[in-house]
Scaffold this motif. Sequence first.
Motif, PDB file in Angstrom:
ATOM      1  N   THR A   1      18.521  -4.641 -25.992  1.00  0.00           N
ATOM      2  CA  THR A   1      19.080  -5.296 -24.817  1.00  0.00           C
ATOM      3  C   THR A   1      17.947  -5.719 -23.887  1.00  0.00           C
ATOM      4  O   THR A   1      16.773  -5.386 -24.108  1.00  0.00           O
ATOM      5  CB  THR A   1      20.034  -4.354 -24.077  1.00  0.00           C
ATOM      6  OG1 THR A   1      19.276  -3.244 -23.557  1.00  0.00           O
ATOM      7  CG2 THR A   1      21.114  -3.835 -25.013  1.00  0.00           C
ATOM      8  N   SER A   2      18.311  -6.415 -22.838  1.00  0.00           N
ATOM      9  CA  SER A   2      17.295  -6.941 -21.915  1.00  0.00           C
ATOM     10  C   SER A   2      16.582  -5.837 -21.143  1.00  0.00           C
ATOM     11  O   SER A   2      15.530  -6.076 -20.549  1.00  0.00           O
ATOM     12  CB  SER A   2      17.939  -7.916 -20.928  1.00  0.00           C
ATOM     13  OG  SER A   2      18.939  -7.263 -20.165  1.00  0.00           O
ATOM     14  N   VAL A   3      17.149  -4.620 -21.123  1.00  0.00           N
ATOM     15  CA  VAL A   3      16.539  -3.543 -20.336  1.00  0.00           C
ATOM     16  C   VAL A   3      15.920  -2.459 -21.210  1.00  0.00           C
ATOM     17  O   VAL A   3      15.471  -1.439 -20.706  1.00  0.00           O
ATOM     18  CB  VAL A   3      17.578  -2.901 -19.381  1.00  0.00           C
ATOM     19  CG1 VAL A   3      18.039  -3.896 -18.342  1.00  0.00           C
ATOM     20  CG2 VAL A   3      18.757  -2.340 -20.160  1.00  0.00           C
TER      21      VAL A   3
ATOM     22  N   ASP B   1      12.515  -2.642 -14.132  1.00  0.00           N
ATOM     23  CA  ASP B   1      13.875  -3.052 -14.507  1.00  0.00           C
ATOM     24  C   ASP B   1      14.113  -4.528 -14.233  1.00  0.00           C
ATOM     25  O   ASP B   1      14.810  -5.215 -14.990  1.00  0.00           O
ATOM     26  CB  ASP B   1      14.905  -2.210 -13.738  1.00  0.00           C
ATOM     27  CG  ASP B   1      14.940  -0.758 -14.208  1.00  0.00           C
ATOM     28  OD1 ASP B   1      14.435  -0.492 -15.328  1.00  0.00           O
ATOM     29  OD2 ASP B   1      15.445   0.102 -13.464  1.00  0.00           O
ATOM     30  N   GLU B   2      13.531  -5.030 -13.162  1.00  0.00           N
ATOM     31  CA  GLU B   2      13.718  -6.443 -12.806  1.00  0.00           C
ATOM     32  C   GLU B   2      12.951  -7.372 -13.743  1.00  0.00           C
ATOM     33  O   GLU B   2      13.422  -8.480 -14.049  1.00  0.00           O
ATOM     34  CB  GLU B   2      13.273  -6.685 -11.363  1.00  0.00           C
ATOM     35  CG  GLU B   2      14.160  -6.016 -10.322  1.00  0.00           C
ATOM     36  CD  GLU B   2      13.610  -6.164  -8.915  1.00  0.00           C
ATOM     37  OE1 GLU B   2      12.551  -6.814  -8.756  1.00  0.00           O
ATOM     38  OE2 GLU B   2      14.217  -5.620  -7.965  1.00  0.00           O
ATOM     39  N   LEU B   3      11.768  -6.936 -14.170  1.00  0.00           N
ATOM     40  CA  LEU B   3      10.919  -7.806 -14.981  1.00  0.00           C
ATOM     41  C   LEU B   3      11.247  -7.762 -16.474  1.00  0.00           C
ATOM     42  O   LEU B   3      10.958  -8.716 -17.200  1.00  0.00           O
ATOM     43  CB  LEU B   3       9.435  -7.430 -14.785  1.00  0.00           C
ATOM     44  CG  LEU B   3       8.847  -7.671 -13.388  1.00  0.00           C
ATOM     45  CD1 LEU B   3       7.385  -7.223 -13.363  1.00  0.00           C
ATOM     46  CD2 LEU B   3       8.947  -9.141 -13.001  1.00  0.00           C
ATOM     47  N   LEU B   4      11.838  -6.659 -16.945  1.00  0.00           N
ATOM     48  CA  LEU B   4      12.107  -6.511 -18.381  1.00  0.00           C
ATOM     49  C   LEU B   4      12.906  -7.660 -18.991  1.00  0.00           C
ATOM     50  O   LEU B   4      12.558  -8.142 -20.082  1.00  0.00           O
ATOM     51  CB  LEU B   4      12.816  -5.177 -18.655  1.00  0.00           C
ATOM     52  CG  LEU B   4      11.935  -3.999 -19.065  1.00  0.00           C
ATOM     53  CD1 LEU B   4      12.789  -2.749 -19.267  1.00  0.00           C
ATOM     54  CD2 LEU B   4      11.159  -4.311 -20.328  1.00  0.00           C
ATOM     55  N   PRO B   5      13.971  -8.143 -18.331  1.00  0.00           N
ATOM     56  CA  PRO B   5      14.733  -9.235 -18.944  1.00  0.00           C
ATOM     57  C   PRO B   5      13.921 -10.508 -19.174  1.00  0.00           C
ATOM     58  O   PRO B   5      14.283 -11.338 -20.000  1.00  0.00           O
ATOM     59  CB  PRO B   5      15.868  -9.480 -17.936  1.00  0.00           C
ATOM     60  CG  PRO B   5      16.029  -8.178 -17.215  1.00  0.00           C
ATOM     61  CD  PRO B   5      14.631  -7.650 -17.102  1.00  0.00           C
ATOM     62  N   ARG B   6      12.816 -10.654 -18.422  1.00  0.00           N
ATOM     63  CA  ARG B   6      11.982 -11.852 -18.568  1.00  0.00           C
ATOM     64  C   ARG B   6      10.768 -11.616 -19.467  1.00  0.00           C
ATOM     65  O   ARG B   6       9.978 -12.530 -19.705  1.00  0.00           O
ATOM     66  CB  ARG B   6      11.515 -12.331 -17.185  1.00  0.00           C
ATOM     67  CG  ARG B   6      12.633 -12.894 -16.326  1.00  0.00           C
ATOM     68  CD  ARG B   6      12.100 -13.373 -14.995  1.00  0.00           C
ATOM     69  NE  ARG B   6      11.875 -12.267 -14.067  1.00  0.00           N
ATOM     70  CZ  ARG B   6      11.144 -12.370 -12.952  1.00  0.00           C
ATOM     71  NH1 ARG B   6      10.558 -13.506 -12.656  1.00  0.00           N
ATOM     72  NH2 ARG B   6      11.023 -11.331 -12.160  1.00  0.00           N
TER      73      ARG B   6
END
Length: 303
Positions: free
Chosen positions: A35-37, A110-115
């Motif tokens: 997943t994105s996280v 957590d904020e940067l992981l999806p990118r």
Amino acid sequence: MWFKNLQIYRLTAPWTMTSEQLEASLAAQTFSAGTSVEMQTQGWASPRENGMLVHTVNRQLLLELATEKKLLPATVVNQVSKARAAELEEQQGFKPGKKQMKEIKEQVTDELLPRAFSIRRSTRVWIDPVNGWLVVDAASPAKADEVFKLLLKSLEQLPFASLRTERSPLSAMTDWLAADEAPGGFTVDQDTELRATGEGKATVRYVRHTLEPEDVRRHIAGGKQCTRLAMTWSDRVSFVLTESLAIKRVAPLDVLKENTDSMARDDNERFDNDFMLMTGELAKMIADLVQALGGEEQQKKAA
């Protein structure tokens, strides 16, 4: 599809599991994209991309561990966290403490992981029930450990042990160079590393360089031992043997490549031919190498 590196382990009990039973056991740990996280995900993938987790040719088993990892450099996290901390300091009038900084870094991650970019790597595993070998195509024991952690999750038991020989590769390789004589069936190539055991650990490396016996003996007399040695087995496979009994830079020589290419009619057949040829040749090579190192260490084998 030849393995490039060999981390070799001995099956300490007869392998009784069928391919179908192994397939069913691995299914619970099948790889799926993270997943994105999720920073990293691992699982079993199909070695032939046909949905089957176990590929079998001539009683030899091939598995593949897939690992997907997010690329999120610590420097990026630290840079954003530092800016976020400066904003918080301005708001609250004092610098964030250790606990706050930890929370800030976790939030930024957590904020940067999806990118973040994802990279996927595969680690192949060869199980040889006939000769009792388990071999991982990994450059380091740490990568092999990842395989075993997931295997132990998938199987009720996995009786194996690291391969140990009566003579250490360090001692044997040093003696071969000192005598300027390789063991039967092997030749010494032009790459080697000699390292001193003292505090400085002075090291001499030969890369594509003829090994002059007198020079090598002088280094050995000065206290250096051979930690890496390039060799060829039976004019068929070249490799580098290390002091830890790992085998690196495995490469089939032209005589084997020609035989494989002439037999294959399509990609699937070529893959199976390569796998059958690789397992047959490497099983013989490993057996000869173990013999050259004095055989397996009896106490470890019995345990």
